[in-house]
Design an enzyme around this catalytic site. Structure first.
Site, PDB file in Angstrom:
ATOM      1  N   SER A 182       0.799  -1.233   0.000  1.00  0.00           N
ATOM      2  CA  SER A 182       0.000   0.000   0.000  1.00  0.00           C
ATOM      3  C   SER A 182       0.826   1.276   0.000  1.00  0.00           C
ATOM      4  O   SER A 182       0.297   2.339  -0.269  1.00  0.00           O
ATOM      5  CB  SER A 182      -0.953   0.000   1.186  1.00  0.00           C
ATOM      6  OG  SER A 182      -0.225   0.008   2.392  1.00  0.00           O
ATOM      7  N   HIS A 210      -5.502  -4.575   0.242  1.00  0.00           N
ATOM      8  CA  HIS A 210      -5.663  -3.456  -0.683  1.00  0.00           C
ATOM      9  C   HIS A 210      -6.043  -3.908  -2.104  1.00  0.00           C
ATOM     10  O   HIS A 210      -6.129  -3.080  -3.010  1.00  0.00           O
ATOM     11  CB  HIS A 210      -4.391  -2.609  -0.735  1.00  0.00           C
ATOM     12  CG  HIS A 210      -4.244  -1.708   0.455  1.00  0.00           C
ATOM     13  ND1 HIS A 210      -4.795  -0.453   0.510  1.00  0.00           N
ATOM     14  CD2 HIS A 210      -3.649  -1.922   1.652  1.00  0.00           C
ATOM     15  CE1 HIS A 210      -4.513   0.096   1.689  1.00  0.00           C
ATOM     16  NE2 HIS A 210      -3.816  -0.769   2.396  1.00  0.00           N
ATOM     17  N   LYS A 241     -11.582  -1.767   4.113  1.00  0.00           N
ATOM     18  CA  LYS A 241     -11.068  -0.861   3.086  1.00  0.00           C
ATOM     19  C   LYS A 241     -12.129  -0.690   2.000  1.00  0.00           C
ATOM     20  O   LYS A 241     -13.090   0.005   2.218  1.00  0.00           O
ATOM     21  CB  LYS A 241      -9.717  -1.378   2.595  1.00  0.00           C
ATOM     22  CG  LYS A 241      -8.690  -1.173   3.722  1.00  0.00           C
ATOM     23  CD  LYS A 241      -7.321  -1.700   3.472  1.00  0.00           C
ATOM     24  CE  LYS A 241      -6.455  -1.344   4.683  1.00  0.00           C
ATOM     25  NZ  LYS A 241      -5.409  -2.318   4.954  1.00  0.00           N
TER      26      LYS A 241
END
Ligand SMILES: *Cc1c(COP(=O)(O)O)cnc(C)c1O
Length: 396
Positions: A182, A210, A241
Site C-alpha cells: 500500500s 488493498h 477498506k
C-alpha cells in the site's frame, strides 16, 4: 502517584515530536467520503482506503440499520460458546462464492485474520518465507507463531527461490505476501510466486487487504486478477477498506477454514463482528456482484490522477493500482507539502520513515470512486499550485 518509572514515555513522546514523527490525528466531523469536514471546513479526502465510496453508501447504511432491527447489535460472546448468527454464516457463504473459494471465515479485522491464520498453520521449528515489505499484522503474526522467519527481497521471486533452496526442508513451510503493497501501490507477482510454491510444495498465503474490491473482475481480488483460483491456499482480506465497513476474512479450502474455527485464537477468544457490520458487508457483496461500475470508476479516477500528476512533472513512483505515491524525498518537505495541501483544501497524508525508507517520504494519494471529475480537477489544481510554490515541479 509520583513515580519516575514511566518518565521514559514522556521522553520518547518528546523525541517523536522533535523528529516530526508524532502522529497528529485529525478529527473528522462528517461521514468518510470523497470530501470530509475537518474544523468546520470541507476538504477533498485523499487519505481513506474507502476505494469504492461504500463507507457512507446509502444502501450500506440502510442495511446496517436493518441488521440492527433484525439481530440487535452485539454478538454476545465468542462464536464457539454463544453460537453464531445466521447473518455471519450468510456473509461467509456469500464471500466464499464471491471469491470463488470453497469456504470463508470472518474475523473482527484484517489484522486479527492474520493473527489467527499464521500461528494456526506454522509453529516452532517451521519456516515462513515472508516478503520484506509485508504489512505489520503479518510480521506480528509470524512472531506469534514462533516459526523461523526468512525474509526475501521485495517482490523478488528469484530471491524467494534462492532462500527456499538454501533453507532446511523439514517441518511445515509457508510463503506469505501482501497482494498490493500500500505504500507504493505495486502488486505482488503472485502467479510466479505460486509457481515457486507449487514447485517446492509450500503452502501459499496472500494478504489482499488493498486488492479486495480493487483488483480482479468486479473487485474479486488478486487471486482472480491472476486467475489463480484453487492454487493459492489462503486468501486473507479486509472488510474495512474497499468494503467500507470493518472486519477481516480468510477464504480458501474447506479444511483450512474448518481448522481456523478450531484453532484461530482471535476466533476462539474474541467476539465476532457486530450484526450491523455484517449486514453492511452483505450489502457490499450485493453491490459488487450487481455491477462493476464502482470498481471501474475507481480505476478511471486513479489513472487520471496518476497521468495528470506525471504530466505536471511529479514523480509518482511505480504504482500498478489507484494508489498514487507522490515522491518528495525528505520527511520535512513531505510534511510541509501535506500542510499546504490541507490549507488549500486537500486532505492527503505525508508518509515518512519508518513506514517508508529514509529519504523516500511522500504524499500518498488514495483515490476513490467517491470523487467526481470536478473533485479531481480541483485537487490537481491544488497539487500543481503547491508543487510550484515548494519547487517540487518547475515554474514553466
Ligand atoms: C490494512 C491492512 C490490514 C489490516 O486490516 P484491518 O481490517 O484494518 O485490520 C492487514 N493487512 C494489510 C496488507 C493491510 O493493508
Amino acid at each position: 502517584m509520583n513515580s519516575t518509572s514511566l518518565n521514559w514515555i514522556d521522553e520518547e513522546l518528546a523525541q517523536l515530536k522533535e523528529a516530526g514523527l508524532y502522529n497528529q490525528i485529525r478529527t473528522i466531523e462528517s461521514p468518510m467520503g470523497g470530501r470530509v469536514v475537518i474544523n468546520g471546513r470541507s476538504l477533498l479526502n485523499f487519505c481513506a482506503n474507502n476505494y469504492l465510496g461504500l463507507a457512507n453508501h446509502p444502501r450500506i447504511c440502510q442495511a446496517a440499520k436493518d441488521g440492527i432491527d433484525q439481530y440487535g447489535v452485539g454478538p454476545g460472546a465468542v462464536r464457539t460458546i454463544a453460537g453464531t448468527m445466521s447473518l455471519h454464516v450468510a456473509l461467509e457463504q456469500r464471500l466464499a462464492a464471491f471469491k470463488k473459494a470453497e469456504a470463508c471465515i470472518t474475523f473482527q479485522s484484517g489484522f486479527t485474520a492474520n493473527l489467527a491464520t499464521i500461528p494456526a498453520l506454522v509453529g516452532r521449528g517451521d519456516l515462513i518465507f515472508s516478503d520484506e515489505l509485508n504489512h505489520a499484522s503479518i510480521i506480528d503474526a509470524t512472531r506469534l507463531s514462533r516459526a523461523t522467519v526468512i525474509r526475501y527481497a521485495h517482490n523478488d521471486v528469484d530471491d524467494l527461490q534462492r532462500q527456499i533452496v538454501a533453507a532446511p526442508t523439514g517441518g511445515r513451510r509457508l510463503i506469505v505476501t501482501d497482494g498490493v503493497f500500500s505504500m507504493d501501490g505495486d502488486v505482488a507477482p503472485l502467479d510466479k510466486i505460486c509457481d515457486v510454491a507449487e514447485q517446492h510444495d509450500i503452502v501459499l498465503m496472500v494478504d489482499d487487504a488493498h486488492g479486495e474490491g480493487v483488483l480482479g473482475e468486479g473487485g474479486r481480488g488478486i487471486v482472480d486478477h491472476f486467475g489463480l483460483h484453487g492454487r493459492v491456499h489462503i486468501e486473507v482480506g479486509t472488510l474495512s477498506k474497499a468494503f467500507g465497513v470493518v472486519g477481516g476474512l480468510v477464504a480458501g479450502r474447506q479444511s483450512i477454514i474448518d481448522w481456523l474455527r478450531q484453532r484461530g485464537r482471535p476466533f476462539l477468544f474474541s467476539s465476532a463482528m457486530t450484526a450491523p457490520d455484517v449486514a453492511a458487508c452483505l450489502e457490499a457483496v450485493n453491490l459488487l456482484e450487481e455491477s462493476t461500475e464502482l470498481v471501474e470508476r475507481l480505476w478511471a479516477n486513479g489513472n487520471l490522477f496518476k497521468a495528470e500528476l506525471t504530466r505536471l512533472g511529479f514523480d509518482t513512483g511505480h504504482s500498478d493500482t489507484p494508489i498514487v505515491p507522490v515522491m518528495l524525498g525528505e520527511a520535512p518537505l513531505a510534511q510541509q507539502f501535506s500542510r499546504r495541501l490541507f490549507e488549500e483544501g486537500v486532505f492527503a497524508m505525508a508518509i515518512g520513515y519508518p513506514t517508508v525508507p529514509q529519504g523516500k517520504a511522500r504524499i500518498r494519494v488514495m483515490n476513490s470512486a467517491a470523487h467526481s471529475q470536478q473533485d479531481l480537477e480541483q485537487a490537481l489544481d491544488i497539487f500543481e499550485r503547491v508543487g510550484r510554490e515548494l519547487s517540487v515541479i518547475g515554474n514553466q
